[in-house]
Design an enzyme around this catalytic site. Structure first.
Site, PDB file in Angstrom:
ATOM      1  CG  PHE A 127      -2.331  -0.264   0.967  1.00  0.00           C
ATOM      2  CD1 PHE A 127      -2.756  -0.885  -0.187  1.00  0.00           C
ATOM      3  CD2 PHE A 127      -3.301   0.141   1.886  1.00  0.00           C
ATOM      4  CE1 PHE A 127      -4.107  -1.109  -0.437  1.00  0.00           C
ATOM      5  CE2 PHE A 127      -4.649  -0.077   1.645  1.00  0.00           C
ATOM      6  CZ  PHE A 127      -5.053  -0.697   0.489  1.00  0.00           C
ATOM      7  CD  GLN A 241      -6.023   9.476   3.861  1.00  0.00           C
ATOM      8  OE1 GLN A 241      -6.714   8.518   4.191  1.00  0.00           O
ATOM      9  NE2 GLN A 241      -4.713   9.465   3.900  1.00  0.00           N
ATOM     10  CG  HIS A 243      -8.447   7.798  -1.581  1.00  0.00           C
ATOM     11  ND1 HIS A 243      -8.056   7.553  -2.876  1.00  0.00           N
ATOM     12  CD2 HIS A 243      -8.126   6.696  -0.872  1.00  0.00           C
ATOM     13  CE1 HIS A 243      -7.520   6.329  -2.928  1.00  0.00           C
ATOM     14  NE2 HIS A 243      -7.551   5.798  -1.726  1.00  0.00           N
ATOM     15  CG  LEU A 257     -11.803   4.922  -2.548  1.00  0.00           C
ATOM     16  CD1 LEU A 257     -11.326   6.297  -2.114  1.00  0.00           C
ATOM     17  CD2 LEU A 257     -11.438   3.886  -1.513  1.00  0.00           C
ATOM     18  CD  GLU A 260      -3.025   3.798  -0.918  1.00  0.00           C
ATOM     19  OE1 GLU A 260      -3.783   4.669  -0.478  1.00  0.00           O
ATOM     20  OE2 GLU A 260      -1.905   3.572  -0.451  1.00  0.00           O
ATOM     21  NE  ARG A 291      -4.885   6.189   1.012  1.00  0.00           N
ATOM     22  CZ  ARG A 291      -5.774   5.451   1.635  1.00  0.00           C
ATOM     23  NH1 ARG A 291      -6.505   5.982   2.590  1.00  0.00           N
ATOM     24  NH2 ARG A 291      -5.952   4.206   1.293  1.00  0.00           N
ATOM     25  CG  HIS A 356     -10.847   8.157   1.824  1.00  0.00           C
ATOM     26  ND1 HIS A 356     -11.826   7.302   1.416  1.00  0.00           N
ATOM     27  CD2 HIS A 356      -9.814   7.383   2.249  1.00  0.00           C
ATOM     28  CE1 HIS A 356     -11.413   6.042   1.579  1.00  0.00           C
ATOM     29  NE2 HIS A 356     -10.205   6.071   2.093  1.00  0.00           N
ATOM     30  NE  ARG A 391      -7.264   6.388   6.565  1.00  0.00           N
ATOM     31  CZ  ARG A 391      -7.643   5.314   5.847  1.00  0.00           C
ATOM     32  NH1 ARG A 391      -7.360   4.100   6.282  1.00  0.00           N
ATOM     33  NH2 ARG A 391      -8.295   5.459   4.728  1.00  0.00           N
TER      34      ARG A 391
END
Ligand SMILES: Cc1cc2nc3c(=O)[nH]c(=O)nc-3n(C[C@H](O)[C@H](O)[C@H](O)COP(=O)(O)OP(=O)(O)OC[C@H]3O[C@@H](n4cnc5c(N)ncnc54)[C@H](O)[C@@H]3O)c2cc1C
Length: 591
Positions: A127, A241, A243, A257, A260, A291, A356, A391
């Site tokens: 990730f 956050q 995204h 979304l 990721e 991010r 997000h 995050r």
């Protein structure tokens, strides 16, 4: 004068512990309470098998080292602290990273079907901004699988769940919580629930932006309002956050979304001219950058005119093997076929930043997740401490499970320690009248348009990039919406009490929006997800948490020191040690 009563029926329940929220955090806390023999009731405002957690796609982090044996919890913690721009609480982060492997063990023991290698090892994927592969997953349905597992486990151990109760107020006497008030979303009957301890796990506030990865009516800031009105402080509410990759087209799906995991599996970002622009923003990590950086890069490409006709950039997986896409990203494949009639195995997706995740939230003690109100704990996305200013993907599900267990255990301890519990009739009457008055009021404003007005002003004045002028404008517009809300009429109908829920959602959104804008004004720097055009640099003096207590005041709080002996030993040393190791490895050309 109090309004005339509209609903006569009021049901009552008395339990040792009440959990508000049936997502991953709430269910995990409830399971812990039940397993410890505590009588618990877990409530939510929508079906528990469809709580917001089911949207989580890409995975859950734990330094298991199944794919990269050199991984360790220290490295996981170092990645989390560094990528959070040093605003996260070191003790929270330590707990998260040390305990995450046990949380995965629990899940597996309870039947979660996580992806495995042929030899049986749990598969772990990359990730963004993680040093090693440490993200466990179930296709791109990880949240759904975790939710399914927790719902099944809760049933197995006998947790009582009511997922049709909207909690409107927490009941507090003398700084100590003694219950909650709410209503049944179907028939409008009231609920008075008396409890020794309450675990608040009611989610974040990212639905108050126009483009959001949450669905309608979730993440409307309820938890923040419930906590603040009970006497809790909020912290770092400006840290939201965005995204980098939400759908932009078709309009009705904007914000949805694009996980990721798409970039984790090798997806490439390009602007409308075909340029792989991440080479300019983060030449080393490219699409697997953090991010905040990818979100700002996407935002900048679009704002500077290099975006697509629909106002996005392109995310391409068409160079990947079709079978790999179908097995690793099945949900994304379906999502684009269903919503945009587009085959991602052949055609790039159009994406743009979307609100997000709430990294700020209710201020809690790192080790116990206790709030400022005795007997009240907060956990999951509504709490703050783990993510700092950015995050890491996959850390939230881990947080829900690790701290859900801890908050459940602490609530059990609190309940067992109580000798007497004082209740306050005036607090109950006030909660009852609040609902009565909303139902009795007549006016020409309605919740839905007012919610939209909040989303518009937050998008225009408090989005990916912010400024003093914009934030002040946002606050002025928010005042107008709050004034209009005094004339809001609520009309439940034969289909249920949704309209009343929307009105309370709006109240949550108004409070969460105000806290966000006021904290954003005070953070006069650019750090992580918080970009100020008028203060483009990071300010060392602002390496603090911002604490919001209402009344327009935002105070600075030093990043908490490790609070336990164990924390004192490890918390201070941990980032230095792990980062040193990381630097050494980077210097080794053989790696
Ligand atoms: C599209 C998407 C993908 C994601 N992917 C990942 C991922 O791959 N990995 C990861 O780690 N994280 C991911 N996240 C983040 C993660 O899913 C969430 O942060 C996490 O699920 C939050 O869980 P929670 O239990 O705190 O809250 P939620 O799941 O939001 O649950 C909140 C609960 O509170 C209840 N509630 C709210 N208000 C009230 C009220 N007034 N009265 C009664 N009940 C109330 C709701 O009904 C619900 O049951 C993703 C998020 C999104 C949106």
């Amino acid at each position: 004068m109090s309004a005339s009563r509209v609903i006569v029926e009021e049901r009552r329940a008395a339990v040792s512990a009440l959990v508000v929220g049936t997502g991953a955090a709430g269910l995990r806390a409830a399971i812990e309470l039940q397993e410890r023999g505590v009588q618990v009731l877990c409530v939510g405002k929508r079906r528990c098998d469809d709580a917001h957690t089911v949207l989580a796609a890409g995975g859950i982090n734990a330094a298991l080292g199944t794919m990269d044996p050199e991984d360790s919890w220290e490295q996981h913690a170092a990645d989390t602290l560094r990528e959070g721009y040093w605003l996260a609480d070191p003790v929270s982060v330590e707990l998260l990273c040390r305990e995450a492997p046990a949380a995965i063990d629990d899940l597996v023991r309870w039947g979660a079907r996580l992806a495995r290698e042929e030899d049986g090892r749990l598969t772990q994927r990359f990730f963004g901004a993680h040093r090693f592969r440490r993200t466990c997953f179930a296709g791109d349905y990880t949240g759904r699988e975790i939710q399914r597992t927790l719902v099944a486990r809760a049933a197995e151990v006998g947790v009582a769940i009511r997922d049709d109760i909207y909690v409107t107020r927490l009941l507090v006497h003398d700084g100590r919580v003694f219950g909650a008030y709410g209503f049944d979303v179907d028939d409008g009957s009231r609920w008075l629930i008396v409890a020794d301890a309450i675990v608040l796990a009611a989610g974040g506030h990212t639905r108050i932006w126009r483009r959001s990865s949450s669905r309608r009516d979730e993440n409307t800031g309820d938890a923040m309002r419930l906590a603040a009105e009970a006497g809790c402080r909020l912290r770092d509410m400006e840290l939201v956050q965005f995204h980098p990759t939400g759908m932009v087209y078709p309009e009705e799906s904007a914000g949805t979304l694009v996980t990721e995991a798409v970039r984790g599996e090798g997806g490439i970002l390009r602007n409308a001219a075909g340029e792989r622009f991440m080479e300019r923003y983060d030449p080393e990590r490219l699409e697997l950058s953090s991010r905040d950086r990818v979100a700002l890069a996407n935002y900048t490409e679009i704002a500077e005119g290099r975006g697509t006709a629909h106002g996005g950039v392109l995310l391409d997986v068409s160079h990947l093997d079709r079978d790999l896409i179908l097995s690793r990203l099945p949900r994304m494949y379906r999502q684009f076929v269903d919503l945009a009639m587009l085959d991602i195995t052949t055609t790039p997706m159009e994406v743009a930043p979307t609100a997000h995740y709430s990294m700020g939230g209710i201020r809690v003690e790192a080790e116990t997740h206790a709030t400022d109100v005795e007997g009240l704990y907060a956990v999951g996305e509504c709490a703050t401490g783990v993510h700092g200013a950015n995050r890491l993907g996959g850390n939230s599900l881990a947080e829900c499970l690790v701290f859900g267990r801890i908050a459940g255990a602490e609530a059990a301890r609190w309940s067992a320690s109580l000798d007497v519990q004082a209740r306050d009739r005036a607090a109950i009457v006030a909660a009852r009248e609040e609902v009565d008055q909303l139902l009795a009021r007549r006016g020409d404003e309605f919740a839905r348009p007012l919610q939209r007005a909040v989303r518009d002003l937050m998008s225009e004045c408090g989005g990916v990039v912010r400024s003093e002028d914009g934030l002040r404008q946002g606050l002025a517009r928010l005042d107008e919406v709050a004034t209009r809300a005094h004339d809001m009429e609520v009309r439940p109908d034969i289909a249920g009490y949704d309209d009343l829920a929307h009105a309370f959602d709006l109240h949550g959104s108004l409070l969460a929006a105000r806290a966000t804008l006021e904290c954003a004004l005070e953070r006069r720097e650019t750090r992580g997800a918080h970009n100020r055009v008028d203060f483009p640099d990071q300010d060392f003096g602002l390496q603090v948490n911002l604490v919001w207590a209402g009344g327009g005041t935002v105070t600075r709080e030093p990043i908490p020191q490790p609070s336990s002996v164990r924390g004192a030993e490890l918390g201070a040393e941990l980032p230095r040690r792990a980062l040193r190791a990381e630097r050494d490895q980077l210097a080794d050309p053989s790696e």
